[in-house]
Design an enzyme around this catalytic site. Structure first.
Site, PDB file in Angstrom:
ATOM      1  N   HIS A  40       0.828  -1.214   0.000  1.00  0.00           N
ATOM      2  CA  HIS A  40       0.000   0.000   0.000  1.00  0.00           C
ATOM      3  C   HIS A  40       0.861   1.263   0.000  1.00  0.00           C
ATOM      4  CE1 HIS A  40       0.122  -0.212   4.548  1.00  0.00           C
ATOM      5  NE2 HIS A  40       0.062   1.085   4.440  1.00  0.00           N
ATOM      6  N   ASP A  50       1.399  -7.736   2.382  1.00  0.00           N
ATOM      7  CA  ASP A  50       1.430  -6.300   2.070  1.00  0.00           C
ATOM      8  C   ASP A  50       2.870  -5.800   1.852  1.00  0.00           C
ATOM      9  OD1 ASP A  50       0.925  -3.609   1.805  1.00  0.00           O
ATOM     10  OD2 ASP A  50      -0.360  -3.463   3.566  1.00  0.00           O
ATOM     11  N   SER A  76       4.057   2.141   8.391  1.00  0.00           N
ATOM     12  CA  SER A  76       3.868   1.167   7.328  1.00  0.00           C
ATOM     13  C   SER A  76       5.172   1.001   6.575  1.00  0.00           C
ATOM     14  CB  SER A  76       2.785   1.627   6.361  1.00  0.00           C
ATOM     15  OG  SER A  76       1.539   1.258   6.857  1.00  0.00           O
TER      16      SER A  76
END
Ligand code: ARG
Ligand code: GLU
Length: 718
Positions: free
Chosen positions: A86, A222, A650
């Site tokens: 992402h 991810d 992230s």
């Protein structure tokens, strides 16, 4: 009542003594002083200087801020960078076409030549961090207004940055910590030739999509991979086909061993923003006013967009990332409200404040400085409440109606007319409009307008909205759909050709039309309303709160001397550490620390938008063909730990006790999303994808084993 307070204080002191265990986002240069022994007591086997050092290579040299919004880490001596899917999504999307749909199918460069440049993308290394508090605060006086104070600080910062010792290709920035009680300078190195190397298909990289987002147990791969390119001298260089893979000072070694319950883990990265030291009144406002307001507005927006995405493939592509962005925070706020409520965050803060007040009252010097601080804070938050509510309505509603974004772009070009920079601004307006129209559908936008303007009107009934607004509504017989239809029929901004096209053929005429456009005028009346009746008072209230929170922060550090404080996240480099740990989200339910590929298959729904599983992955699962990446016949996918993380973390590396890479941080668990305001070790967990799953996907699924060969894999078990 007294007894209740007493019990609360006892509870709090007890909870905090135990709880502090894994809480905190620590400054890497202060670990040696503040955290090293604690980290070792939790099982860390390396020293603080292995994590951060300016004199020798250390782990920090392998960590980058990825594009300023995520974290990444270098995992080979050829500048290979690992981050989340992402985080790399913008790049993956940019290079995707119907023929080369990298979002759907994934992408793997077979050699350096196939790696794809990404104009605008950069990674930043931190060279060193210095305390510059005294210099930044020189000449700052208590009696200064917030504006005066800020301009003195800005002046000092400019002077310090001018005098900083650094190489030409390096840069620096200075940030305030502890609400502006301390300042640190970061010397940085930024590389701007960052190429896409690989990404799994979305069915792996975003498996479970919005349904699984913020949820444990999780099964998402991810991750994506990039490579840093440098000039021939290994220094930062603008993109050039002649650039070469960057040779890092340090790259992370990869452990194939995973972790088990209770093992030490740490996460190193760039957390964005937390608010751990608020007054209870602020937490109460978040739970009671701000979060619910923002959630309710987004409920409406998401319902409109989702309706269209489900029935129209083109709209699905156009609105995918907008939808994901709106829904990500929307879902997080819901978890936050639940978590703050369940953990009695307001009562906990109140008990803490009672203890603070008791200690202050007992000490003459403290009492004269901070005697009425809490009272003042409470009052200031009361003043803020109605203003903050209006701000939320404006921010949430206006950012989602594209007609207003288009109008705002046209305003900029219009206002630049006759000025020196007109051509530059016009060009920028055109570029931005192009970007907006690429992800724009007039019908969706009109429905959004109708739905959001209605919430806006209802939410702000106590306030006098501009006459033009009420007139447009009246003309439509009070029907928001009709009002939207009228406006979209009258404006030309909803048509790319009549706006961007017209701007390109005859900008002057198009900008002239803008002056009488009904939607543009409504937008500007609403903006004027906001700037005359809200923003002045809002800024004043916010300034007051900033000043009081700054005093309160300093006061807390003076009053609770037994506590080690960490500064709120502010997008600077931090280390957070804690144990890999299962948790009990509710009565009789226990969540284990690992998920496996078996769980992916349990969630598998053929053809589903969120839970489809690629055929190749199903085959590998059926044959249990995990190569060297499996563990005890199973394929680990994700795991959790008590690392205190937030947005911006992230893509952060999860490291084991030896500083080896074991996973990639990408989310937090639902029950603990309130950790930005009130970290609670019993339910706050960060979610990481296991490095072995990443390597398995790269090697066995995608056939890009040449990338794994670049990396250094180690195992203590074998
Ligand atoms: N919740 C994670 C974060 O805050 C992941 C977001 C991306 N994934 C998604 N399904 N929207 O960024
Ligand atoms: N997904 C978040 C990010 O993009 C990290 C999860 C969190 O907020 O903790 O940074």
């Amino acid at each position: 009542m007294k007894l209740l307070k007493y019990v609360l204080v006892i509870c709090f002191v007890f909870i905090s003594a135990v709880g502090r265990a894994d809480e905190g986002m620590w400054l890497p240069q202060l670990l040696a002083k503040l955290n090293e022994s604690h980290m070792k007591s939790l099982g860390m086997k390396i020293s603080a200087s292995d994590i951060y050092s300016v004199n020798k290579g250390s782990l920090k040299d392998a960590i980058v801020s990825f594009g300023g919004f995520c974290t990444g880490e270098v995992i080979s001596d050829k500048g290979l960078v690992l981050t989340n899917h992402h985080c790399g999504f913008g790049s993956i999307q940019d290079h995707s076409t119907l023929d080369h749909n990298y979002i759907r199918d994934g992408f793997w460069a077979k050699n350096h030549g196939e790696e794809i440049p990404n104009p605008g993308l950069f990674v930043t290394f931190i060279v060193r961090i210095e305390d510059v508090s005294n210099k930044v605060l020189a000449g700052v006086k208590d009696e200064m207004s917030e504006n005066e104070r800020q301009s003195q600080i800005d002046k000092n910062i400019a002077a310090i940055r001018k005098g900083v010792k650094k190489e030409d290709y390096q840069d620096s920035f200075i940030r305030g910590f502890f609400e502006g009680n301390q300042y640190f300078m970061f010397v940085t190195e930024t590389y701007r030739d960052v190429r896409l190397v690989g990404a799994p298909p979305s069915a792996i990289g975003n498996f479970g999509k919005d349904t699984d987002n913020w949820i444990w147990p999780r099964h998402t791969g991810d991750f994506s991979m990039f490579r840093i390119y440098a000039g021939k001298d290994n220094k930062p260089a603008a993109y050039s086909p002649d650039n070469v893979p960057y040779v890092p000072k340090r790259s992370l070694a990869i452990s194939m061993d995973g972790v088990k319950e209770g093992d030490f883990t740490m996460v190193f990265g760039f957390p964005g923003r937390t608010m751990e030291y608020l007054h209870s009144a602020a937490v109460d406002q978040t739970v009671r006013v701000n979060d619910p307001t923002k959630i309710a507005i987004r409920d409406k927006a998401l319902a409109v967009i989702d309706g269209y995405m489900r029935k129209d493939e083109q709209i699905k592509i156009q609105y995918a990332s907008k939808y994901a962005g709106i829904s990500n925070a929307w879902k997080k706020w819901q978890g936050e409200v639940l978590g703050l409520t369940k953990t009695n965050a307001v009562a906990k803060k109140q008990a803490y404040e009672a203890e603070f007040q008791k200690r202050v009252n007992a000490n003459g010097a403290l009492k004269s400085k901070y005697g009425d601080l809490l009272q003042q804070l409470e009052l200031a938050y009361k003043e803020l409440e109605p203003l903050g509510l209006q701000r939320d309505y404006f921010n949430e509603v206006f950012s989602k109606i594209e007609l207003f974004s288009i109008s705002s772009q046209l305003n900029q070009a219009m206002n630049a007319q006759g000025k020196d920079n007109y051509e530059t601004i016009l060009k920028r307006t055109q570029d931005r409009l192009k970007g907006i129209y690429e992800e724009y559908n007039a019908e969706v936008d009109r429905k959004l307008f109708a739905a959001l303007m209605e919430v806006f009107y209802q939410g702000l009934q106590d306030y006098k909205l501009p006459d033009s607004f009420t007139k447009l509504l009246k003309d439509a017989g009070g029907d928001f759909n009709k009002m939207a239809e009228n406006i979209y029929a009258a404006t030309t901004m909803d048509e790319e050709q009549k706006t961007l096209g017209a701007l390109e053929t005859d900008a002057k005429t198009r900008l002239e039309q803008h002056k009488t456009d009904v939607a543009a005028n409504l937008f500007s009346d609403l903006l004027t309303y906001f700037s005359t009746t809200v923003s002045g008072q809002l800024n004043e209230a916010q300034d007051k709160i900033n000043r009081l929170q700054r005093d309160y922060m300093r006061a807390q550090m003076e009053v609770f001397r037994e506590k080690t404080f960490y500064p709120d996240a502010n997008s600077t480099m931090r280390v957070t550490y804690g144990k890999a740990m299962s948790y009990e989200p509710r009565d009789a339910v226990k969540y284990e620390i690992y998920t496996y590929l078996d769980g992916v298959m349990e969630k598998y729904k053929p053809g589903d938008y969120e839970f489809d599983v690629p055929e190749k992955l199903r085959e590998l699962y059926a044959k249990k063909d995990y190569g060297k990446y499996g563990a005890n016949g199973k394929m680990p996918v994700c795991f959790i730990a008590r690392n205190h993380t937030t947005g911006g973390n992230s893509g952060s590396p999860a490291l084991d006790a030896y500083g080896n890479l074991i996973g990639l941080n990408f989310d937090r668990a639902w029950e603990g999303t309130m950790s930005d305001i009130n970290y609670d070790p019993s339910i706050c967990r960060n979610i990481m994808v296991d490095i072995r799953y990443i390597l398995f996907i790269v090697d066995k699924y995608a056939g890009a084993g040449h990338l794994v060969k670049e990396m250094k894999l180690i195992s203590k078990k074998k």
